[in-house]
Design a protein around this motif. Structure first.
Motif, mmCIF file in Angstrom:
data_model
loop_
_atom_site.group_PDB
_atom_site.id
_atom_site.type_symbol
_atom_site.label_atom_id
_atom_site.label_comp_id
_atom_site.label_asym_id
_atom_site.label_seq_id
_atom_site.Cartn_x
_atom_site.Cartn_y
_atom_site.Cartn_z
ATOM 1 N N UNK A 1 -58.666 76.329 -8.223
ATOM 2 C CA UNK A 1 -59.858 76.873 -8.867
ATOM 3 C C UNK A 1 -59.443 77.864 -9.955
ATOM 4 N N UNK A 2 -60.245 77.904 -11.010
ATOM 5 C CA UNK A 2 -59.969 78.785 -12.136
ATOM 6 C C UNK A 2 -58.986 78.205 -13.136
ATOM 7 N N UNK A 3 -58.511 76.991 -12.925
ATOM 8 C CA UNK A 3 -57.537 76.385 -13.838
ATOM 9 C C UNK A 3 -58.075 75.104 -14.457
ATOM 10 N N UNK A 4 -59.381 75.021 -14.650
ATOM 11 C CA UNK A 4 -60.005 73.801 -15.145
ATOM 12 C C UNK A 4 -59.464 73.393 -16.516
ATOM 13 N N UNK A 5 -59.321 74.340 -17.444
ATOM 14 C CA UNK A 5 -58.844 74.006 -18.793
ATOM 15 C C UNK A 5 -57.409 73.467 -18.761
ATOM 16 N N UNK A 6 -56.566 74.058 -17.928
ATOM 17 C CA UNK A 6 -55.188 73.570 -17.799
ATOM 18 C C UNK A 6 -55.184 72.168 -17.188
ATOM 19 N N UNK A 7 -56.030 71.947 -16.199
ATOM 20 C CA UNK A 7 -56.097 70.626 -15.561
ATOM 21 C C UNK A 7 -56.586 69.582 -16.558
ATOM 22 N N UNK A 8 -57.570 69.928 -17.383
ATOM 23 C CA UNK A 8 -58.060 68.994 -18.417
ATOM 24 C C UNK A 8 -56.917 68.599 -19.340
ATOM 25 N N UNK A 9 -56.124 69.575 -19.765
ATOM 26 C CA UNK A 9 -54.978 69.303 -20.644
ATOM 27 C C UNK A 9 -53.954 68.412 -19.928
ATOM 28 N N UNK A 10 -53.645 68.738 -18.678
ATOM 29 C CA UNK A 10 -52.665 67.957 -17.918
ATOM 30 C C UNK A 10 -53.143 66.528 -17.662
ATOM 31 N N UNK A 11 -54.424 66.355 -17.334
ATOM 32 C CA UNK A 11 -54.989 65.014 -17.106
ATOM 33 C C UNK A 11 -54.907 64.197 -18.393
ATOM 34 N N UNK A 12 -55.253 64.820 -19.506
ATOM 35 C CA UNK A 12 -55.196 64.125 -20.794
ATOM 36 C C UNK A 12 -53.773 63.671 -21.108
ATOM 37 N N UNK A 13 -52.786 64.552 -20.881
ATOM 38 C CA UNK A 13 -51.388 64.184 -21.117
ATOM 39 C C UNK A 13 -50.957 63.042 -20.204
ATOM 40 N N UNK A 14 -51.352 63.119 -18.935
ATOM 41 C CA UNK A 14 -50.976 62.067 -17.987
ATOM 42 C C UNK A 14 -51.589 60.730 -18.399
ATOM 43 N N UNK A 15 -52.870 60.750 -18.770
ATOM 44 C CA UNK A 15 -53.556 59.509 -19.137
ATOM 45 C C UNK A 15 -52.960 58.869 -20.377
ATOM 46 N N UNK A 16 -52.601 59.672 -21.360
ATOM 47 C CA UNK A 16 -52.020 59.110 -22.579
ATOM 48 C C UNK A 16 -50.635 58.526 -22.324
ATOM 49 N N UNK A 17 -49.983 58.947 -21.237
ATOM 50 C CA UNK A 17 -48.667 58.390 -20.905
ATOM 51 C C UNK A 17 -48.768 57.088 -20.105
ATOM 52 N N UNK A 18 -49.953 56.702 -19.688
ATOM 53 C CA UNK A 18 -50.146 55.495 -18.880
ATOM 54 C C UNK A 18 -50.273 54.273 -19.782
ATOM 55 N N UNK A 19 -49.312 53.371 -19.699
ATOM 56 C CA UNK A 19 -49.317 52.193 -20.570
ATOM 57 C C UNK A 19 -50.352 51.151 -20.131
ATOM 58 N N UNK A 20 -50.822 51.215 -18.883
ATOM 59 C CA UNK A 20 -51.787 50.219 -18.396
ATOM 60 C C UNK A 20 -53.230 50.603 -18.672
ATOM 61 N N UNK A 21 -53.446 51.802 -19.217
ATOM 62 C CA UNK A 21 -54.808 52.266 -19.479
ATOM 63 C C UNK A 21 -55.004 52.545 -20.955
ATOM 64 N N UNK A 22 -56.199 52.264 -21.461
ATOM 65 C CA UNK A 22 -56.527 52.619 -22.842
ATOM 66 C C UNK A 22 -57.763 53.523 -22.830
ATOM 67 N N UNK A 23 -57.668 54.612 -23.551
ATOM 68 C CA UNK A 23 -58.733 55.621 -23.566
ATOM 69 C C UNK A 23 -59.970 55.112 -24.297
ATOM 70 N N UNK A 24 -61.119 55.550 -23.794
ATOM 71 C CA UNK A 24 -62.406 55.334 -24.455
ATOM 72 C C UNK A 24 -63.021 56.704 -24.692
ATOM 73 N N UNK A 25 -63.957 56.799 -25.595
ATOM 74 C CA UNK A 25 -64.635 58.066 -25.844
ATOM 75 C C UNK A 25 -65.645 58.345 -24.749
ATOM 76 N N UNK A 26 -65.651 59.566 -24.238
ATOM 77 C CA UNK A 26 -66.647 59.926 -23.239
ATOM 78 C C UNK A 26 -67.684 60.885 -23.805
ATOM 79 N N UNK A 27 -67.323 61.628 -24.835
ATOM 80 C CA UNK A 27 -68.258 62.582 -25.419
ATOM 81 C C UNK A 27 -68.258 63.922 -24.689
ATOM 82 N N UNK A 28 -67.496 64.040 -23.622
ATOM 83 C CA UNK A 28 -67.418 65.281 -22.861
ATOM 84 C C UNK A 28 -65.955 65.683 -22.733
ATOM 85 N N UNK A 29 -65.710 66.991 -22.836
ATOM 86 C CA UNK A 29 -64.349 67.498 -22.736
ATOM 87 C C UNK A 29 -63.766 67.316 -21.335
#
Length: 191
Positions: free
Chosen positions: A43-71
């Motif tokens: 708790x209290x680390x939401x912004x860091x987790x958002x950054x870490x999730x984004x980095x992890x997702x961009x490193x996944x070759x089996x997934x392609x990002x779509x726009x969600x409109x929410x941070x």
């Protein structure tokens, strides 16, 4: 002799209304297959987790990002190869043909929402997409139903269809579990 069109058209109208409105409810009432997991985060680390999730997702070759409109929400498309493991017992020739008509991929959608105290991780909207150029046997959207779509069972052996359906659902579950397990440990307080 005069034929009454009113009575005939009334019956036809009732049939058309039944077909248009009641039959699709059966399909709509089935839940699309999905797997969810809530993963606690510090708790209290939401912004860091958002950054870490984004980095992890961009490193996944089996997934392609779509726009969600929410941070704090991530949407991705993915797929895995589907090689039909089910043999059609009545004929080796038909078994090879049916396998080639069903082999392809199963696409899916991943949604990750970063909440204040957890990640809401969902894998769903699985869809069978055969790769065959000619005749295809397409199972479509995977649902919570234990049996294959009825339209396929009218054209092909019902037992074979149900076995293929179950194998698709099992692969969807296995791939979802694998994806849940790939999240880096630093994103959560416990697994």
């Amino acid at each position: 002799m005069k034929i009454s069109c009113r009575k005939f058209s009334g019956i036809s109208l009732k049939f058309v209304l039944f077909t248009l409105f009641l039959l699709p409810l059966n399909v709509i009432s089935q839940q699309l297959l999905s797997y969810e997991q809530n993963i606690p985060i510090e708790s209290g680390k939401k912004k860091k987790v958002i950054k870490d999730v984004n980095e992890w997702l961009t490193s996944q070759s089996t997934l392609s990002m779509k726009q969600s409109g929410k941070e704090d929400e991530f949407l991705m498309d993915g797929s895995f190869v589907f090689e039909n493991p089910v043999k059609y017992e009545a004929s080796a020739t038909y078994s090879r043909m049916y396998a080639s008509q069903t082999n392809g991929k199963i696409s899916y959608e991943v949604t990750i929402q970063v909440k204040d105290d957890h990640l809401a991780f969902k894998v769903g909207k699985f869809k069978h997409i055969p790769a065959a150029k000619g005749d295809k046997i397409e199972f479509g959207q995977l649902t919570s139903s234990d049996v294959a779509p009825e339209n396929l069972k009218l054209d092909y052996d019902a037992v074979w269809c149900d076995k293929v359906w179950q194998s698709m659902k099992k692969m969807a579950e296995e791939n979802s579990t694998k994806l849940f397990g790939q999240l880096p440990a630093n994103l959560m307080t416990s697994r």
